[in-house]
Write a protein that holds these residues in place. Structure first.
Motif, mmCIF file in Angstrom:
data_model
loop_
_atom_site.group_PDB
_atom_site.id
_atom_site.type_symbol
_atom_site.label_atom_id
_atom_site.label_comp_id
_atom_site.label_asym_id
_atom_site.label_seq_id
_atom_site.Cartn_x
_atom_site.Cartn_y
_atom_site.Cartn_z
ATOM 1 N N GLY A 58 47.327 70.399 29.122
ATOM 2 C CA GLY A 58 47.579 71.067 30.297
ATOM 3 C C GLY A 58 46.721 70.245 31.505
ATOM 4 N N ALA A 59 45.414 69.991 31.124
ATOM 5 C CA ALA A 59 44.636 69.193 32.235
ATOM 6 C C ALA A 59 45.148 67.936 32.290
ATOM 7 C CB ALA A 59 43.359 69.219 31.655
ATOM 8 N N ASP A 60 45.288 67.307 31.396
ATOM 9 C CA ASP A 60 45.977 65.777 31.494
ATOM 10 C C ASP A 60 47.384 65.710 32.115
ATOM 11 O OD1 ASP A 60 43.824 64.718 30.082
ATOM 12 O OD2 ASP A 60 44.670 64.711 28.183
ATOM 13 N N PHE A 61 48.291 66.757 31.864
ATOM 14 C CA PHE A 61 49.420 66.877 32.525
ATOM 15 C C PHE A 61 49.148 66.887 34.099
ATOM 16 C CE2 PHE A 61 52.684 70.031 34.491
ATOM 17 C CZ PHE A 61 53.669 69.007 34.474
ATOM 18 N N GLU A 62 48.432 68.022 34.479
ATOM 19 C CA GLU A 62 48.141 68.004 35.650
ATOM 20 C C GLU A 62 47.657 66.928 36.537
ATOM 21 O OE1 GLU A 62 45.493 71.327 36.331
ATOM 22 O OE2 GLU A 62 46.691 72.764 35.024
ATOM 23 N N ARG A 63 46.663 66.163 35.888
ATOM 24 C CA ARG A 63 46.303 65.240 36.585
ATOM 25 C C ARG A 63 47.228 63.915 36.754
ATOM 26 N NH1 ARG A 63 45.668 60.816 34.294
ATOM 27 N NH2 ARG A 63 45.152 61.534 32.021
ATOM 28 N N VAL A 64 48.208 63.513 35.777
ATOM 29 C CA VAL A 64 49.090 62.788 35.854
ATOM 30 C C VAL A 64 50.481 63.127 36.975
ATOM 31 C CG1 VAL A 64 51.317 61.619 34.516
ATOM 32 C CG2 VAL A 64 48.784 61.731 33.549
ATOM 33 N N TRP A 65 50.647 64.384 36.911
ATOM 34 C CA TRP A 65 51.652 64.903 37.881
ATOM 35 C C TRP A 65 50.946 64.543 39.220
ATOM 36 C CZ3 TRP A 65 51.693 68.461 41.680
ATOM 37 C CH2 TRP A 65 53.057 68.679 42.529
ATOM 38 N N LEU A 66 49.753 65.032 39.435
ATOM 39 C CA LEU A 66 49.118 64.462 40.717
ATOM 40 C C LEU A 66 49.163 63.003 41.198
ATOM 41 C CD1 LEU A 66 46.091 66.995 40.900
ATOM 42 C CD2 LEU A 66 48.205 67.064 42.455
ATOM 43 N N ASP A 67 48.953 62.274 40.051
ATOM 44 C CA ASP A 67 49.226 60.950 40.219
ATOM 45 C C ASP A 67 50.494 60.162 40.376
ATOM 46 O OD1 ASP A 67 46.259 60.645 39.628
ATOM 47 O OD2 ASP A 67 46.504 59.986 37.657
ATOM 48 N N VAL A 68 51.665 60.757 39.980
ATOM 49 C CA VAL A 68 52.617 60.370 40.198
ATOM 50 C C VAL A 68 53.465 60.967 41.438
ATOM 51 C CG1 VAL A 68 53.167 59.414 37.771
ATOM 52 C CG2 VAL A 68 53.681 61.736 38.347
ATOM 53 N N GLY A 69 52.930 62.007 41.898
ATOM 54 C CA GLY A 69 53.792 63.086 42.851
ATOM 55 C C GLY A 69 54.299 62.165 43.890
ATOM 56 N N ASP A 70 53.545 61.452 44.585
ATOM 57 C CA ASP A 70 53.855 60.677 45.662
ATOM 58 C C ASP A 70 55.458 59.882 45.482
ATOM 59 O OD1 ASP A 70 51.643 60.762 46.974
ATOM 60 O OD2 ASP A 70 50.959 58.955 46.803
ATOM 61 N N SER A 71 55.809 59.777 44.265
ATOM 62 C CA SER A 71 57.302 59.110 44.013
ATOM 63 C C SER A 71 58.280 60.210 44.326
ATOM 64 C CB SER A 71 57.223 58.726 42.380
ATOM 65 O OG SER A 71 57.342 59.958 41.875
ATOM 66 N N VAL A 72 57.849 61.603 43.993
ATOM 67 C CA VAL A 72 58.912 62.447 44.926
ATOM 68 C C VAL A 72 58.593 62.837 46.086
ATOM 69 C CG1 VAL A 72 59.433 64.812 44.520
ATOM 70 C CG2 VAL A 72 58.778 63.643 42.427
ATOM 71 N N VAL A 73 57.384 63.016 46.916
ATOM 72 C CA VAL A 73 57.142 63.615 48.077
ATOM 73 C C VAL A 73 57.438 62.501 49.131
ATOM 74 C CG1 VAL A 73 55.688 65.628 47.415
ATOM 75 C CG2 VAL A 73 54.501 63.432 48.076
ATOM 76 N N THR A 74 57.102 61.196 48.860
ATOM 77 C CA THR A 74 57.821 60.085 49.793
ATOM 78 C C THR A 74 59.002 59.748 49.906
ATOM 79 O OG1 THR A 74 57.264 58.405 48.206
ATOM 80 C CG2 THR A 74 55.246 58.976 49.380
ATOM 81 N N HIS A 75 59.986 60.393 49.133
ATOM 82 C CA HIS A 75 61.296 60.126 49.150
ATOM 83 C C HIS A 75 61.909 60.795 50.440
ATOM 84 C CE1 HIS A 75 65.633 60.668 48.381
ATOM 85 N NE2 HIS A 75 65.478 59.807 47.419
ATOM 86 N N PRO A 76 62.580 60.066 51.398
ATOM 87 C CA PRO A 76 62.882 60.591 52.577
ATOM 88 C C PRO A 76 63.553 62.070 52.562
ATOM 89 C CG PRO A 76 63.629 58.460 52.319
ATOM 90 C CD PRO A 76 63.227 58.768 51.097
ATOM 91 N N ALA A 77 64.419 62.284 51.523
ATOM 92 C CA ALA A 77 65.097 63.508 51.562
ATOM 93 C C ALA A 77 64.365 64.815 50.901
ATOM 94 C CB ALA A 77 66.283 63.405 50.430
ATOM 95 N N ASN A 78 63.145 64.370 50.532
ATOM 96 C CA ASN A 78 62.177 65.512 49.871
ATOM 97 C C ASN A 78 61.420 66.283 50.988
ATOM 98 O OD1 ASN A 78 59.423 66.390 48.436
ATOM 99 N ND2 ASN A 78 60.945 66.792 47.078
#
Length: 109
Positions: free
Chosen positions: A20-40
């Motif tokens: 779980g802790a590793d998943f949370e860390r990676v999710w935060l690390d890669v989250g920009d790929s979602v939230v920087t999408h213009p439609a998000n």
């Protein structure tokens, strides 16, 4: 854009025991790929109190999009494939539900 027009995606992700802790860390690390999408319009990660019989953790990811077609375009993009590949090692299962937000009550703060 009013919240009442948002297209919402909710993922239920089952994360392997002890990861779980590793998943949370990676999710935060890669989250920009979602939230920087213009439609998000935004994305949230929540850990459930629920645990599976084998001790796996359950997470919910909610993201809002300007429209279903815009989300579907992202969903089939190389950007999303790369995002999914980084999170896949932690998953042992999951599901996706989509919906349309029809109302939003703001506290006015």
């Amino acid at each position: 854009m009013p919240a009442s027009t948002a297209f919402r995606v909710m993922l239920r992700m089952v994360i392997k025991p002890g990861m779980g802790a590793d998943f949370e860390r990676v999710w935060l690390d890669v989250g920009d790929s979602v939230v920087t999408h213009p439609a998000n319009l935004g994305q949230w990660l929540s850990r459930s109190d629920e645990e599976t019989e084998d001790g796996a953790s359950v997470y919910y990811i909610v993201s809002d999009w300007v429209s279903e077609p815009a989300f579907r375009e992202f969903e089939t993009s190389d950007r999303h494939l790369t995002h999914r590949q980084k999170l896949h090692p932690y998953r042992s299962g999951g599901s996706m539900v989509t919906m349309r937000v029809i109302a939003y009550l703001d506290r006015g703060l």
